[in-house]
Design a protein around this motif. Structure first.
Motif, short mmCIF file in Angstrom:
data_model
loop_
_atom_site.label_atom_id
_atom_site.label_comp_id
_atom_site.label_asym_id
_atom_site.label_seq_id
_atom_site.Cartn_x
_atom_site.Cartn_y
_atom_site.Cartn_z
N UNK A 176 1.06 -1.14 -0.19
CA UNK A 176 -0.15 0.32 0.31
C UNK A 176 1.43 1.30 0.70
N UNK A 177 1.75 1.34 0.74
CA UNK A 177 2.61 1.92 0.37
C UNK A 177 3.84 2.56 -0.65
N UNK A 178 4.18 1.57 -1.70
CA UNK A 178 4.62 1.32 -2.90
C UNK A 178 3.96 1.75 -3.61
N UNK A 179 2.51 1.27 -3.46
CA UNK A 179 1.26 1.72 -4.15
C UNK A 179 1.11 3.59 -4.47
N UNK A 180 1.72 4.33 -3.34
CA UNK A 180 1.02 5.36 -2.71
C UNK A 180 2.67 6.40 -3.55
N UNK A 181 3.50 5.46 -3.76
CA UNK A 181 4.36 6.84 -3.92
C UNK A 181 5.03 7.32 -5.11
N UNK A 182 5.11 8.79 -3.96
CA UNK A 182 5.22 10.06 -5.04
C UNK A 182 6.25 10.68 -5.68
N UNK A 183 6.62 11.32 -6.40
CA UNK A 183 8.02 12.04 -6.66
C UNK A 183 8.17 13.12 -5.36
N UNK A 190 1.25 10.62 1.43
CA UNK A 190 0.76 9.11 1.49
C UNK A 190 1.26 8.20 1.95
N UNK A 191 2.20 8.44 2.96
CA UNK A 191 2.75 7.04 3.65
C UNK A 191 1.80 7.33 4.93
N UNK A 192 1.37 8.79 5.55
CA UNK A 192 1.06 8.49 6.31
C UNK A 192 -0.70 8.10 5.99
N UNK A 193 -0.82 8.95 5.08
CA UNK A 193 -2.25 8.59 4.78
C UNK A 193 -2.87 6.05 4.47
N UNK A 194 -1.56 6.15 4.40
CA UNK A 194 -1.62 4.42 4.18
C UNK A 194 -1.57 4.11 6.05
N UNK A 195 -0.98 4.32 6.94
CA UNK A 195 -0.47 4.50 8.30
C UNK A 195 -1.93 4.40 8.50
#
Length: 78
Positions: A15-22, A30-35
């Motif tokens: 989920x974290x990798x899918x949300x990777x942004x530049x 994105x990581x905070x939202x995933x957590x």
């Protein structure tokens, strides 16, 4: 009353990798939202399993009471 094998905590790394942004800020967001999503999902699962565990404890207690009553009745009938 054995614990489930798939009992897990924490976010799925995919989920974290899918949300990777530049941009770094977007990546952190994105990581905070995933957590946050993982915490909500875990809370639901833990509450569900806690209810099931509570039912199992009550049933075990009832079984113990039943065993004691049967043993007292069998001793009293002799």
């Amino acid at each position: 009353m054995f614990p489930k094998k798939d009992w897990g905590f924490g976010p799925d790394p995919q989920d974290i990798l899918d949300g990777v942004e530049v941009e770094k800020d977007r990546l952190l967001w994105s990581q905070a939202k995933g957590m946050a999503k993982a915490v909500r999902d875990n809370e639901k699962e833990i509450n569900k399993r806690a209810k099931i565990y509570g039912v199992a404890v009550v049933l075990l207690g009832l079984e113990a009471v039943y065993a004691v009553i049967i043993s007292l009745v069998s001793v009293g009938s002799k």
